[in-house]
Design an enzyme around this catalytic site. Sequence first.
Site: not given
Length: 270
Positions: A59-60, A151, A155, A186
């Site tokens: 898990d990052v 979001y 980023k 994706t």
Amino acid sequence: MSKVAVVTGGSSGIGLAAARALARDGAAVVLCARRTTALGAAVRDIEASGGRALAVTADVTSEADMNAVVGRALEAFGRLDVMICNAGFGYYGSVEQTPPDIMRRMMDVNFTGTFLGARAALPIFRRQGAGHLIFISSIVGRRGVAFMSGYTATKAAQKGFAEALRAELLDTGIHVSCVFPISTETEFHETITRDFGYRFSRIGPVQTAEQVADAIVACVRQPRAEVYPHAKSRALAVLGVLAPAFTDRLVRRFGRRRDETAPEPAAHEG
């Protein structure tokens, strides 16, 4: 290419495409993600094509997990040359439509995951006197788009982190790159529908994960501060600085429109 690279979010999408492309180019790749089964399938696929790969479930958002990933890379391949911080997810809608707990989780995965990946790799890079951090941001990290404010913020945080690190690591032999893909084909969008219960329109140009992966491989071979897999998108970043009010109107056209008729969200996070 005789390098060793860690790829977070390596079980699908851009991460998996990058791992495959790097392996084809001769690199040993360590794929980490939370989905053990998908990771195993990805590694088997790479190995079947003659590549070298290792799967590490992690898990990052966990410092211990990211340190363990780096440790496993060193055990398996003896060194670490590239850390690709790619794991992330999105949530689209107005500020009022964005639940605070989703916003916190998005910042935790998209930005803190990048921070912890870099923090785990840097001691190795400093000891070696060489290394390469690559952060997979988004074009919205260079210029925000309507209905993507949360979001976009995560980023943009990756971009700011990369800029500060480049200055901090100047002349150390450690490179820092930030990649700014446009909308990419994706499972990212299907994941949003599955987990949050809405669909959204996708307006504007689209690229494949393989196109982004090719740009990442080129950056590993020849490090650059910023990478735009869709070359024309760089103009948006420049325009946003030169004519912000005009760009506000322009990017409004590319905002993601939600379709609230999608199924109820599943109790699963990708």
